[in-house]
Design a protein around this motif. Structure first.
Motif, PDB file in Angstrom:
ATOM      1  N   GLU A 176       0.840  -1.210   0.000  1.00 40.88           N
ATOM      2  CA  GLU A 176       0.000   0.000   0.000  1.00 40.88           C
ATOM      3  C   GLU A 176       0.868   1.250   0.000  1.00 40.88           C
ATOM      4  OE1 GLU A 176      -3.508   1.003   2.244  1.00 40.88           O
ATOM      5  OE2 GLU A 176      -3.746  -1.162   2.658  1.00 40.88           O
ATOM      6  N   ILE A 177       0.445   2.213  -0.773  1.00 36.35           N
ATOM      7  CA  ILE A 177       1.230   3.446  -0.894  1.00 36.35           C
ATOM      8  C   ILE A 177       0.484   4.555  -0.174  1.00 36.35           C
ATOM      9  CG2 ILE A 177       2.236   5.089  -2.510  1.00 36.35           C
ATOM     10  CD1 ILE A 177       2.104   2.758  -4.591  1.00 36.35           C
ATOM     11  N   PRO A 178       1.037   5.092   0.894  1.00 37.37           N
ATOM     12  CA  PRO A 178       0.317   6.134   1.633  1.00 37.37           C
ATOM     13  C   PRO A 178       0.293   7.432   0.842  1.00 37.37           C
ATOM     14  CG  PRO A 178       2.504   5.812   2.559  1.00 37.37           C
ATOM     15  CD  PRO A 178       2.347   4.781   1.486  1.00 37.37           C
ATOM     16  N   GLU A 179      -0.687   8.258   1.154  1.00 40.15           N
ATOM     17  CA  GLU A 179      -0.896   9.489   0.391  1.00 40.15           C
ATOM     18  C   GLU A 179       0.332  10.407   0.458  1.00 40.15           C
ATOM     19  OE1 GLU A 179      -3.296   9.536  -1.577  1.00 40.15           O
ATOM     20  OE2 GLU A 179      -3.002  11.563  -2.339  1.00 40.15           O
ATOM     21  N   TRP A 180       0.977  10.442   1.628  1.00 41.83           N
ATOM     22  CA  TRP A 180       2.037  11.458   1.782  1.00 41.83           C
ATOM     23  C   TRP A 180       3.247  11.213   0.883  1.00 41.83           C
ATOM     24  CZ3 TRP A 180       7.010  10.532   3.693  1.00 41.83           C
ATOM     25  CH2 TRP A 180       7.218   9.285   4.316  1.00 41.83           C
ATOM     26  N   VAL A 181       3.487   9.964   0.478  1.00 41.02           N
ATOM     27  CA  VAL A 181       4.642   9.753  -0.409  1.00 41.02           C
ATOM     28  C   VAL A 181       4.273  10.075  -1.864  1.00 41.02           C
ATOM     29  CG1 VAL A 181       5.531   7.947   1.125  1.00 41.02           C
ATOM     30  CG2 VAL A 181       4.304   7.293  -0.950  1.00 41.02           C
ATOM     31  N   ARG A 182       2.958  10.228  -2.137  1.00 43.37           N
ATOM     32  CA  ARG A 182       2.528  10.606  -3.487  1.00 43.37           C
ATOM     33  C   ARG A 182       2.540  12.120  -3.685  1.00 43.37           C
ATOM     34  NH1 ARG A 182      -0.612   6.721  -6.295  1.00 43.37           N
ATOM     35  NH2 ARG A 182      -1.066   4.863  -5.077  1.00 43.37           N
ATOM     36  N   GLN A 183       2.565  12.842  -2.592  1.00 43.58           N
ATOM     37  CA  GLN A 183       2.432  14.308  -2.700  1.00 43.58           C
ATOM     38  C   GLN A 183       3.794  14.958  -2.516  1.00 43.58           C
ATOM     39  OE1 GLN A 183      -0.246  15.452  -3.807  1.00 43.58           O
ATOM     40  NE2 GLN A 183      -1.496  13.607  -3.554  1.00 43.58           N
ATOM     41  N   SER A 184       4.701  14.684  -3.422  1.00 40.33           N
ATOM     42  CA  SER A 184       6.071  15.166  -3.223  1.00 40.33           C
ATOM     43  C   SER A 184       6.451  16.312  -4.153  1.00 40.33           C
ATOM     44  CB  SER A 184       7.061  14.014  -3.400  1.00 40.33           C
ATOM     45  OG  SER A 184       7.171  13.677  -4.763  1.00 40.33           O
ATOM     46  N   VAL A 185       5.595  16.611  -5.138  1.00 41.04           N
ATOM     47  CA  VAL A 185       6.001  17.622  -6.125  1.00 41.04           C
ATOM     48  C   VAL A 185       5.353  18.962  -5.788  1.00 41.04           C
ATOM     49  CG1 VAL A 185       6.152  18.192  -8.577  1.00 41.04           C
ATOM     50  CG2 VAL A 185       6.168  15.795  -7.847  1.00 41.04           C
ATOM     51  N   ARG A 186       6.152  19.822  -5.205  1.00 44.84           N
ATOM     52  CA  ARG A 186       5.645  21.158  -4.823  1.00 44.84           C
ATOM     53  C   ARG A 186       6.470  22.209  -5.557  1.00 44.84           C
ATOM     54  NH1 ARG A 186       6.231  21.782   1.244  1.00 44.84           N
ATOM     55  NH2 ARG A 186       5.035  23.674   0.893  1.00 44.84           N
ATOM     56  N   VAL A 187       5.817  22.862  -6.525  1.00 44.66           N
ATOM     57  CA  VAL A 187       6.517  23.840  -7.355  1.00 44.66           C
ATOM     58  C   VAL A 187       5.759  25.157  -7.281  1.00 44.66           C
ATOM     59  CG1 VAL A 187       7.112  24.404  -9.759  1.00 44.66           C
ATOM     60  CG2 VAL A 187       7.438  22.069  -8.904  1.00 44.66           C
ATOM     61  N   ALA A 188       6.485  26.248  -7.121  1.00 40.40           N
ATOM     62  CA  ALA A 188       5.836  27.564  -7.177  1.00 40.40           C
ATOM     63  C   ALA A 188       5.256  27.745  -8.576  1.00 40.40           C
ATOM     64  CB  ALA A 188       6.866  28.653  -6.874  1.00 40.40           C
ATOM     65  N   PRO A 189       4.141  28.458  -8.704  1.00 37.94           N
ATOM     66  CA  PRO A 189       3.543  28.651 -10.042  1.00 37.94           C
ATOM     67  C   PRO A 189       4.610  29.119 -11.020  1.00 37.94           C
ATOM     68  CG  PRO A 189       2.162  29.642  -8.340  1.00 37.94           C
ATOM     69  CD  PRO A 189       3.416  29.171  -7.655  1.00 37.94           C
ATOM     70  N   ILE A 190       4.635  28.492 -12.176  1.00 39.33           N
ATOM     71  CA  ILE A 190       5.714  28.798 -13.119  1.00 39.33           C
ATOM     72  C   ILE A 190       5.115  29.260 -14.444  1.00 39.33           C
ATOM     73  CG2 ILE A 190       5.942  26.417 -13.978  1.00 39.33           C
ATOM     74  CD1 ILE A 190       9.060  27.040 -13.904  1.00 39.33           C
ATOM     75  N   ALA A 191       5.659  30.351 -14.965  1.00 46.78           N
ATOM     76  CA  ALA A 191       5.220  30.883 -16.261  1.00 46.78           C
ATOM     77  C   ALA A 191       6.416  30.814 -17.208  1.00 46.78           C
ATOM     78  CB  ALA A 191       4.767  32.321 -16.099  1.00 46.78           C
ATOM     79  N   PRO A 192       6.157  30.800 -18.514  1.00 47.62           N
ATOM     80  CA  PRO A 192       7.281  30.780 -19.469  1.00 47.62           C
ATOM     81  C   PRO A 192       8.274  31.905 -19.194  1.00 47.62           C
ATOM     82  CG  PRO A 192       5.216  30.377 -20.614  1.00 47.62           C
ATOM     83  CD  PRO A 192       4.849  30.704 -19.191  1.00 47.62           C
ATOM     84  N   THR A 193       7.773  33.039 -18.734  1.00 51.48           N
ATOM     85  CA  THR A 193       8.690  34.175 -18.493  1.00 51.48           C
ATOM     86  C   THR A 193       9.683  33.875 -17.370  1.00 51.48           C
ATOM     87  OG1 THR A 193       6.971  35.084 -17.068  1.00 51.48           O
ATOM     88  CG2 THR A 193       7.127  35.967 -19.307  1.00 51.48           C
ATOM     89  N   ASP A 194       9.306  32.940 -16.483  1.00 52.07           N
ATOM     90  CA  ASP A 194      10.246  32.586 -15.403  1.00 52.07           C
ATOM     91  C   ASP A 194      11.476  31.871 -15.953  1.00 52.07           C
ATOM     92  OD1 ASP A 194       8.615  33.601 -13.376  1.00 52.07           O
ATOM     93  OD2 ASP A 194       7.405  31.761 -13.379  1.00 52.07           O
ATOM     94  N   LEU A 195      11.377  31.412 -17.186  1.00 50.53           N
ATOM     95  CA  LEU A 195      12.493  30.667 -17.784  1.00 50.53           C
ATOM     96  C   LEU A 195      13.302  31.527 -18.747  1.00 50.53           C
ATOM     97  CD1 LEU A 195      10.522  27.357 -18.492  1.00 50.53           C
ATOM     98  CD2 LEU A 195      11.915  27.920 -16.493  1.00 50.53           C
ATOM     99  N   ALA A 196      12.893  32.797 -18.889  1.00 52.40           N
ATOM    100  CA  ALA A 196      13.571  33.678 -19.835  1.00 52.40           C
ATOM    101  C   ALA A 196      14.957  34.060 -19.339  1.00 52.40           C
ATOM    102  CB  ALA A 196      12.731  34.938 -20.040  1.00 52.40           C
ATOM    103  N   ILE A 197      15.886  34.223 -20.278  1.00 54.44           N
ATOM    104  CA  ILE A 197      17.261  34.595 -19.938  1.00 54.44           C
ATOM    105  C   ILE A 197      17.590  35.911 -20.632  1.00 54.44           C
ATOM    106  CG2 ILE A 197      19.690  33.918 -20.093  1.00 54.44           C
ATOM    107  CD1 ILE A 197      18.761  30.995 -20.318  1.00 54.44           C
ATOM    108  N   PRO A 198      17.533  37.014 -19.913  1.00 52.93           N
ATOM    109  CA  PRO A 198      17.902  38.297 -20.532  1.00 52.93           C
ATOM    110  C   PRO A 198      19.341  38.209 -21.045  1.00 52.93           C
ATOM    111  CG  PRO A 198      16.950  38.605 -18.331  1.00 52.93           C
ATOM    112  CD  PRO A 198      17.197  37.153 -18.488  1.00 52.93           C
TER     113      PRO A 198
END
Lengths: 563, 563
Positions: free
Chosen positions: A352-374
């Motif tokens: 059995e896989i408990p819920e807490w090991v499934r909830q591991s991906v926590r990412v701040a909201p990301i927009a394409p502009t966050d990946l831009a490189i001036p």
């Protein structure tokens, strides 16, 4: 005591065994002989080897009976299978015991994750032992959920199935005498320590061993292996999917015999195991290369047990755990029968896989502009891929500039790469370029990214890259190939973003679909996602990337994108 | 941690070693090669093997450098020397570590005596490790001061230098599954157990091993040795003064290599050690018999350490204790230099002997009449001596009768034997006859009488026998030869009645004088007192005697004197 009294009665021949394996040629790992003998089993233990009657019997006449195989060092997470599914895969291949370093899950779920993995493996028919992960994070440039400190290691090493301290990857720290590393080596449970010392030779190797570390699975050459053996290290010969060292090191077995040598798989992909086997595949290959079958079996059973102090595993003799393989010949090493603690392979119940090991991906909201490189023009550092290797080149390339930003360009063979912190939603993103992937369109992303397992994404547009990251968040982790804001293929790995909750065949199918999609997007190497997963490992030369930026591994420091 | 940091700095070559053993041929016990290398030592530990400069140095050019020798199993009491004197004797011979079963002193002084021996050996330059004596008394027919129970064993096994449970001599008990023996094997500290299984083969041997016992030093023949190796036992090849098994077992080394084989001396007399050496004598003899020197050294250093889990002893490699021998050749095995924890052999200070260990001989007042045997004629059981062997025959003889008593008679080759309880002054005396000694006059007595070490006395008149016992009481134990109420020769062993408080030369001189006196009294065998000391050991076939009477060892019961 009653159990022992019964065992002795069976050994004496006064009471019938639970099972007698009858008439086979039984390997004595101690004398390296084949004995024509019966093996009497009771309560999962070998009572005696000799002439035994009575009770149920298994006809092994014409066959070879050897101890179950033991993997001296692996990462359970690499095959991407839940532990029960992993057991279903390798038990029929004759692997009856493994010693795991759980440092992947430790980076994602901390010491809690390791305790969970210990619990999750406790009911398996497969014996799973652990070493406490010594280097979380692998370097100060990586961001796991939280570092594992000496207290965490102590709590782990007090558990029954934890044998010692796992591979001491921070070999420069050990050799230089860094207090942080010596403190770990001084812990009470750390009398037994696995090493990891790629390329270390001479006085540096002497220092590494002098610290009390007596194994290494990173030797690539006969010279490296010889120096390790002479210094008193166990040579754990590794045959991983991306690091195949068996053939190169077998001459040492011919030169010195199998002493202080054991087999391990380290990191093996699920389809690789399905295709070429597990430890039995190493035995097969060693024998095909001319090693005596007795010696090959020794390195695959008794010797891993000796190295790890598993004094009741790895041999067919009185008092040993009844892990036995019946082999039809000494060529294929595919057992016709596997007995684990005296019993045939059983249906492994789903863990059995408990819920807490499934909830591991926590990412701040990301927009394409966050990946831009001036960028205003000029040369940038670029990670140069070497096909299907984990080592990279450190290149300098001039990226294309559009609207004041450096962008990916298929023409210039430059894809963009980002590592997005995914444990604490800090919003931290490391940005850079990759050369040599062949990628033309779309993006590839993965939550499997050694060792910190933040999200690594490579792509040709910021929009597809951001979309791929969002998709991984949505499915709780895994790998994905996208193009034009559409998912081409994906392999969900909801358990810590590392393991699937699906059977082997499904995982292999998903995994292949992802690789196929990557190739349709232009990727030229054979193992796009495996390659991807090592671009964040900041202890492998030469240029890598983490959520904190580009890492010059040779200088062991963060370097700016601009040259 | 500072010590470790310094060790690593020396290993790296950044700081000078305390001592560099320079230019020798250094044995790697792992690859069985001679390496042309320097050995850098610091704080008593080997920092590195390679090329080292700086600091003090010892020129070993043209010499062989091997690890210090380790005796895998001995009884410290047999050489009759106090532990400091024993260290003075064997250290120059290259024995740097011994593993002792203190069951002689345990029979006399109980667990207190063992704790004292642990303390008394703690300051020696010689490393003395212990196994907790498992069989005190050796049989229910013997009377030690008090039996050692599981609680005593637990208290011992918690001490730092106690490695496990000593030779499980009650092999019939183990094989049959006797609760008393299995309870000992189930103790927490009893993961490591030495065996003692003379003549046990087949299913019985499987049962003995199935109980968790994985060594034996009682194998006499290649067949016995082979079966033990195949069953997963370590073969401790013994070369004791009265049981020389080396030559007989060396063919196993030729057949299988040195794996799972280690050397031990078990019971060696002081003059034997002085004449033929200690473990180095075994190495010399093995090499003379054609064994490769590398293999012989392995069995004398690394292998005893491996068997006993002494993971920092027995090899010349980083992190190992700096016990090194410099050998001028590979023939004599007489070291020119012995380094113990990196230092030359030091003056061993005398160990203080507390009063309570000297006051161990407590005998109820004894008169010649206490030794009288009322007899009206007819056959009596007699212990039949076999020259210089510990095994005896069970004979039937008709003793001479005088005044209604059976008496000794030189004509009939019958001496009288008595075992006098000497721990609790119970007045218990066992009486019988001995055939084959050759004794004509007088009496011989000893407080060294395995394993219970009650007083054993053999004589031709009751008056001389009683006088000999009284003399031993007066001198606090030892061995003595008397005639006509005069002491001909004696060797005082005031420490528990087992050990002398005198230097080696004195003990050897005394001991020889006693043997000479015995021969003058008519004794024909070469080792009168050694033979005497085994007549009370009720676990060695066939007829023995304790303070409780004659023991038929084959039937394992007390039998009457009258047939």
């Amino acid at each position: 005591m009653e159990g022992l009294q019964r065992r002795l009665a069976v050994a004496r021949g006064d009471e019938p065994a639970d099972l007698v394996v009858r008439g086979g040629r039984v390997l004595s790992v101690f004398t390296r002989e084949w004995l024509e003998a019966d093996v009497a089993l009771v309560d999962g233990v070998i009572a005696g080897v000799g002439s035994y009657d009575g009770g149920a019997s298994l006809d092994a006449s014409g066959s070879y009976v050897v101890p179950g195989f033991i993997d001296a060092h692996l990462h359970l997470e690499t095959p991407k299978l839940m532990v029960d599914e992993f057991a279903r895969l390798v038990l029929p291949m004759g692997t009856t015991t493994v010693v795991a370093d759980p440092h992947e899950i430790a980076n994602v779920l901390g010491v809690d994750g390791v305790h969970w993995l210990l619990d999750a493996t406790s009911g398996l028919q497969l014996d799973v032992y652990f070493m406490a992960s010594s280097c979380v994070p692998a370097s100060p440039f990586e961001s796991p959920r939280r570092p594992l400190g000496p207290g965490d290691l102590e709590s782990l090493m007090r558990r029954r199935r934890v044998l010692g301290l796992a591979e001491m990857m921070n070999f420069p720290g050990v050799i230089s005498g860094a207090s942080s590393e010596l403190e770990k080596l001084g812990l009470e449970g750390a009398a037994h320590v696995d090493g990891h010392a790629p390329g270390v030779l001479g006085a540096d190797l002497q220092a590494y061993v002098a610290a009390g570390i007596r194994s290494d699975h990173e030797a690539l050459t006969v010279e490296e292996g010889r120096e390790r053996l002479r210094a008193g290290m166990w040579l754990l010969i590794r045959e991983a999917s991306m690091a195949r060292n068996l053939r190169a090191l077998l001459p040492l077995v011919e030169e010195y015999g199998p002493w202080h040598i054991a087999f391990c798989t380290d990191d093996r992909d699920p389809d690789d195991i399905a295709d070429s086997g597990h430890i039995n595949g190493m035995v097969r290959e060693a024998v095909a290369a001319g090693i005596a079958p007795e010696d090959a079996v020794l390195m695959a059973s008794y010797h891993p047990a000796v190295w790890h102090g598993l004094s009741r595993h790895g041999a067919i003799a009185p008092g040993y755990v009844a892990d036995l393989l019946v082999l039809p010949d000494l060529v294929s090493f595919q057992p016709t029968t596997v007995l684990k603690r005296g019993k045939p392979i059983e249906d492994t119940p789903r863990v059995e896989i408990p819920e807490w090991v499934r909830q591991s991906v926590r990412v701040a909201p990301i927009a394409p502009t966050d990946l831009a490189i001036p960028w205003s023009g000029g040369a940038a550092r670029a990670i140069g891929l070497i096909e299907d290797q984990v080592v990279t080149e450190s290149l300098e390339r001039e990226p294309a500039v559009e609207g004041g930003h450096a962008v990916a360009s298929a023409e210039r063979d430059l894809a963009k790469i980002a590592v997005v912190e995914r444990h604490l939603a800090t919003g931290r993103v490391g940005l850079g370029f990759v050369s040599g992937s062949g990628l033309q369109r779309g993006a590839l992303a993965s939550t499997v990214a050694h060792d910190a397992h933040n999200i690594v994404v490579v792509g040709m547009t910021d929009r597809d890259m951001a979309f791929a990251v969002e998709r991984l968040v949505a499915i709780g982790g895994g790998i994905v190939a996208v193009e034009g804001l559409r998912v081409l293929a994906e392999c969900p790995l909801p358990v810590a973003g590392l393991l699937a909750d699906a059977p082997l065949a499904q995982v292999v199918a998903w995994s292949r679909a992802c690789n196929d999609a990557a190739h349709r997007l232009g990727w030229t190497g054979a193992t796009p996602f495996l390659t991807l997963s090592f671009l964040g490992l900041s202890v492998i030369p030469h240029l890598k990337i983490t959520d904190r930026g580009l890492v010059d591994v040779d200088r062991f420091e963060i370097v700016p994108l601009r040259v």
